[in-house]
Design a protein around this motif. Structure first.
Motif, PDB file in Angstrom:
ATOM      1  N   THR A  87      60.874  37.465  44.171  1.00 34.90           N
ATOM      2  CA  THR A  87      59.988  36.697  44.678  1.00 34.90           C
ATOM      3  C   THR A  87      58.423  37.228  44.947  1.00 34.90           C
ATOM      4  O   THR A  87      58.582  38.051  45.576  1.00 34.90           O
ATOM      5  CB  THR A  87      60.220  35.868  45.937  1.00 34.90           C
ATOM      6  OG1 THR A  87      61.681  35.100  45.835  1.00 34.90           O
ATOM      7  CG2 THR A  87      59.339  34.957  46.461  1.00 34.90           C
ATOM      8  N   CYS A  88      57.505  36.627  44.313  1.00 34.24           N
ATOM      9  CA  CYS A  88      56.218  36.978  44.412  1.00 34.24           C
ATOM     10  C   CYS A  88      55.636  36.466  45.983  1.00 34.24           C
ATOM     11  O   CYS A  88      55.566  35.391  46.164  1.00 34.24           O
ATOM     12  CB  CYS A  88      55.167  36.382  43.365  1.00 34.24           C
ATOM     13  SG  CYS A  88      53.710  37.268  43.548  1.00 34.24           S
ATOM     14  N   LEU A  89      55.094  37.243  46.651  1.00 33.25           N
ATOM     15  CA  LEU A  89      54.553  36.961  48.050  1.00 33.25           C
ATOM     16  C   LEU A  89      53.224  36.431  47.816  1.00 33.25           C
ATOM     17  O   LEU A  89      52.911  35.651  48.852  1.00 33.25           O
ATOM     18  CB  LEU A  89      54.281  38.358  48.885  1.00 33.25           C
ATOM     19  CG  LEU A  89      55.656  39.185  49.273  1.00 33.25           C
ATOM     20  CD1 LEU A  89      55.259  40.423  49.820  1.00 33.25           C
ATOM     21  CD2 LEU A  89      56.185  38.272  50.537  1.00 33.25           C
ATOM     22  N   GLN A  90      52.636  36.519  46.882  1.00 35.81           N
ATOM     23  CA  GLN A  90      51.459  35.846  46.452  1.00 35.81           C
ATOM     24  C   GLN A  90      51.381  34.510  46.047  1.00 35.81           C
ATOM     25  O   GLN A  90      51.056  33.731  46.644  1.00 35.81           O
ATOM     26  CB  GLN A  90      50.509  36.801  45.447  1.00 35.81           C
ATOM     27  CG  GLN A  90      49.126  36.377  45.439  1.00 35.81           C
ATOM     28  CD  GLN A  90      48.244  37.199  46.305  1.00 35.81           C
ATOM     29  OE1 GLN A  90      48.504  38.178  46.670  1.00 35.81           O
ATOM     30  NE2 GLN A  90      46.927  36.709  46.633  1.00 35.81           N
ATOM     31  N   PHE A 125      61.001  41.053  47.479  1.00 38.92           N
ATOM     32  CA  PHE A 125      59.737  40.447  47.786  1.00 38.92           C
ATOM     33  C   PHE A 125      58.776  41.641  47.250  1.00 38.92           C
ATOM     34  O   PHE A 125      58.724  42.658  47.555  1.00 38.92           O
ATOM     35  CB  PHE A 125      59.527  40.145  49.037  1.00 38.92           C
ATOM     36  CG  PHE A 125      60.400  38.805  49.492  1.00 38.92           C
ATOM     37  CD1 PHE A 125      59.961  37.570  49.338  1.00 38.92           C
ATOM     38  CD2 PHE A 125      61.504  39.405  50.025  1.00 38.92           C
ATOM     39  CE1 PHE A 125      60.994  36.758  49.878  1.00 38.92           C
ATOM     40  CE2 PHE A 125      62.611  38.191  50.539  1.00 38.92           C
ATOM     41  CZ  PHE A 125      62.194  37.035  50.451  1.00 38.92           C
ATOM     42  N   GLY A 126      57.604  40.950  46.485  1.00 39.12           N
ATOM     43  CA  GLY A 126      56.553  42.051  46.027  1.00 39.12           C
ATOM     44  C   GLY A 126      55.413  41.187  45.418  1.00 39.12           C
ATOM     45  O   GLY A 126      55.339  39.992  45.676  1.00 39.12           O
ATOM     46  N   ILE A 127      54.839  41.791  44.528  1.00 46.45           N
ATOM     47  CA  ILE A 127      53.789  40.883  43.850  1.00 46.45           C
ATOM     48  C   ILE A 127      54.022  41.117  42.265  1.00 46.45           C
ATOM     49  O   ILE A 127      54.371  42.056  41.585  1.00 46.45           O
ATOM     50  CB  ILE A 127      52.223  41.843  43.995  1.00 46.45           C
ATOM     51  CG1 ILE A 127      52.011  41.931  45.400  1.00 46.45           C
ATOM     52  CG2 ILE A 127      51.334  41.039  43.402  1.00 46.45           C
ATOM     53  CD1 ILE A 127      51.791  40.587  46.111  1.00 46.45           C
ATOM     54  N   CYS A 128      54.092  39.810  41.756  1.00 46.82           N
ATOM     55  CA  CYS A 128      54.350  39.736  40.385  1.00 46.82           C
ATOM     56  C   CYS A 128      53.552  40.279  39.585  1.00 46.82           C
ATOM     57  O   CYS A 128      52.233  40.374  39.662  1.00 46.82           O
ATOM     58  CB  CYS A 128      54.688  38.272  40.079  1.00 46.82           C
ATOM     59  SG  CYS A 128      53.465  36.968  39.977  1.00 46.82           S
ATOM     60  N   THR A 129      53.604  40.476  38.172  1.00 43.55           N
ATOM     61  CA  THR A 129      52.733  40.821  37.131  1.00 43.55           C
ATOM     62  C   THR A 129      51.519  40.252  37.048  1.00 43.55           C
ATOM     63  O   THR A 129      50.443  40.863  37.142  1.00 43.55           O
ATOM     64  CB  THR A 129      53.310  41.113  35.767  1.00 43.55           C
ATOM     65  OG1 THR A 129      54.641  41.694  36.006  1.00 43.55           O
ATOM     66  CG2 THR A 129      52.486  41.956  34.913  1.00 43.55           C
ATOM     67  N   CYS A 131      50.120  38.312  39.160  1.00 39.82           N
ATOM     68  CA  CYS A 131      49.191  38.485  40.470  1.00 39.82           C
ATOM     69  C   CYS A 131      48.555  39.957  40.642  1.00 39.82           C
ATOM     70  O   CYS A 131      47.519  39.743  41.082  1.00 39.82           O
ATOM     71  CB  CYS A 131      50.020  38.137  41.743  1.00 39.82           C
ATOM     72  SG  CYS A 131      50.238  36.401  41.889  1.00 39.82           S
ATOM     73  N   GLN A 132      49.369  40.696  39.952  1.00 44.86           N
ATOM     74  CA  GLN A 132      48.595  42.108  39.993  1.00 44.86           C
ATOM     75  C   GLN A 132      47.603  41.961  39.192  1.00 44.86           C
ATOM     76  O   GLN A 132      46.377  42.590  39.385  1.00 44.86           O
ATOM     77  CB  GLN A 132      49.666  43.028  39.692  1.00 44.86           C
ATOM     78  CG  GLN A 132      50.644  43.227  40.463  1.00 44.86           C
ATOM     79  CD  GLN A 132      51.807  44.376  39.923  1.00 44.86           C
ATOM     80  OE1 GLN A 132      51.393  45.347  39.488  1.00 44.86           O
ATOM     81  NE2 GLN A 132      53.116  43.956  39.956  1.00 44.86           N
TER      82      GLN A 132
ATOM     83  N   TYR B   6      47.068  43.566  48.710  1.00 40.73           N
ATOM     84  CA  TYR B   6      47.637  44.789  48.377  1.00 40.73           C
ATOM     85  C   TYR B   6      46.510  45.845  47.766  1.00 40.73           C
ATOM     86  O   TYR B   6      46.691  47.124  47.577  1.00 40.73           O
ATOM     87  CB  TYR B   6      49.041  45.134  47.810  1.00 40.73           C
ATOM     88  CG  TYR B   6      48.818  44.630  46.454  1.00 40.73           C
ATOM     89  CD1 TYR B   6      48.992  45.534  45.532  1.00 40.73           C
ATOM     90  CD2 TYR B   6      48.570  43.239  45.844  1.00 40.73           C
ATOM     91  CE1 TYR B   6      48.623  45.298  43.964  1.00 40.73           C
ATOM     92  CE2 TYR B   6      48.519  42.872  44.641  1.00 40.73           C
ATOM     93  CZ  TYR B   6      48.635  44.018  43.806  1.00 40.73           C
ATOM     94  OH  TYR B   6      48.687  43.533  42.372  1.00 40.73           O
ATOM     95  N   LYS B 116      55.609  44.894  41.650  1.00 39.27           N
ATOM     96  CA  LYS B 116      55.516  45.711  42.741  1.00 39.27           C
ATOM     97  C   LYS B 116      56.420  45.181  44.141  1.00 39.27           C
ATOM     98  O   LYS B 116      55.806  44.437  44.708  1.00 39.27           O
ATOM     99  CB  LYS B 116      54.001  45.970  43.018  1.00 39.27           C
ATOM    100  CG  LYS B 116      53.487  46.715  43.948  1.00 39.27           C
ATOM    101  CD  LYS B 116      52.119  46.820  44.464  1.00 39.27           C
ATOM    102  CE  LYS B 116      51.730  47.782  45.193  1.00 39.27           C
ATOM    103  NZ  LYS B 116      52.060  49.296  44.964  1.00 39.27           N
TER     104      LYS B 116
END
Lengths: 141, 141
Positions: A87-90, A125-129, A131-132, B6, B116
């Motif tokens: 899941t993307c936190l953003q 959990f993290g940031i998806c491509t 959103c990066q 981030y 990420k």
DNA sequence: TTTACTGCAAAGCATTTGCAGGGCG
DNA sequence: CGCCCTGCAAATGCTTTGCAGTAAA
């Protein structure tokens, strides 16, 4: 209200049967509110409170599982599915993951804690491509 | 509102620093409401909205993680902890688990999805021993 | 008839948002 | 001097509860 539980699964109410049927036919996780709407579409109208009460009973019975999102909304599904998420936190996007390395552990825990385990959830959990990328270029959401 | 993420972690606001400090000193998961109360006890008063806004920023920065309970309440903690749980569907009791077999998978997902990943949550649901006993004897809660 | 299920509407609760004031650079 | 942070209070949205009518055994 917890009359129907894992020890008293002799019978289900009509509402519970309808919801369980819906979840089985959908074969994916869905919110209580959406269950309410979906039943309405199928001309199986049911009060929202009844939807929640039935889900609670099915959950306690061990045939329905829940995943609660960050916004407080809960998604219900039948337990046979072994779907986990990334899941993307953003942006909140949630990708399903097929791999699951925790079945052995589940069994161990069952023994060690004398817990009757129905299911487990695993979420990354993290940031998806995208959103990066969005942030790399200075914009957002 | 997602200005601090981030990629833009150059500085934190005073509120964010206070909350992060609190979480580090507690070394356990705590709700936003309780953070609000705890800060008040420490004479570091802060509006509840600011608590939520700061937590959102810290979450996006990747230093704070969240676990959302079934009742919609969310528990926040610093990410260094690798604590997972065994939760009773009946009484809500939540036992911490030390084992964690998913680090390898986390790394794989990082590569495969270009996600990420900051952290993961792993939770088992079922019926705890005392609830099993309570039901065996016909009572509840 | 008796008990439990159901629907509706009101209440509850964590979280989010609008807006004006204040602090920091 | 200007922008972001903050606090307060109102609003939002999901879920739960009270209560009276209804269906089932």
């Amino acid at each position: 209200m917890a009359r129907q539980n894992y020890l008293m699964k002799t019978q289900r109410t009509r509402s519970q049967e309808r919801i369980l049927g819906l979840l089985k036919s959908l074969n994916r996780a869905i919110s209580a509110q959406d269950i309410y709407i979906e039943l309405r579409n199928r001309s199986e109208n049911m009060g929202l409170a009844t939807v929640y009460r039935s889900l609670e009973a099915l959950k306690l019975e061990g045939v329905v599982q829940v995943r609660t999102l960050g916004n407080g909304e809960s998604l219900y599904s039948t337990v046979q599915q072994d779907r986990h998420h990334l899941t993307c936190l953003q942006c909140g996007a949630s990708l399903p993951i097929d791999q699951c390395p925790v079945h052995d552990l589940e069994h161990q825990l069952n023994q060690a804690y004398k817990f009757k385990i129905f299911y487990h959830t695993l979420e990354f959990f993290g940031i998806c491509t995208s959103c990066q990328l969005a942030h790399a270029s200075g914009t957002e959401g």
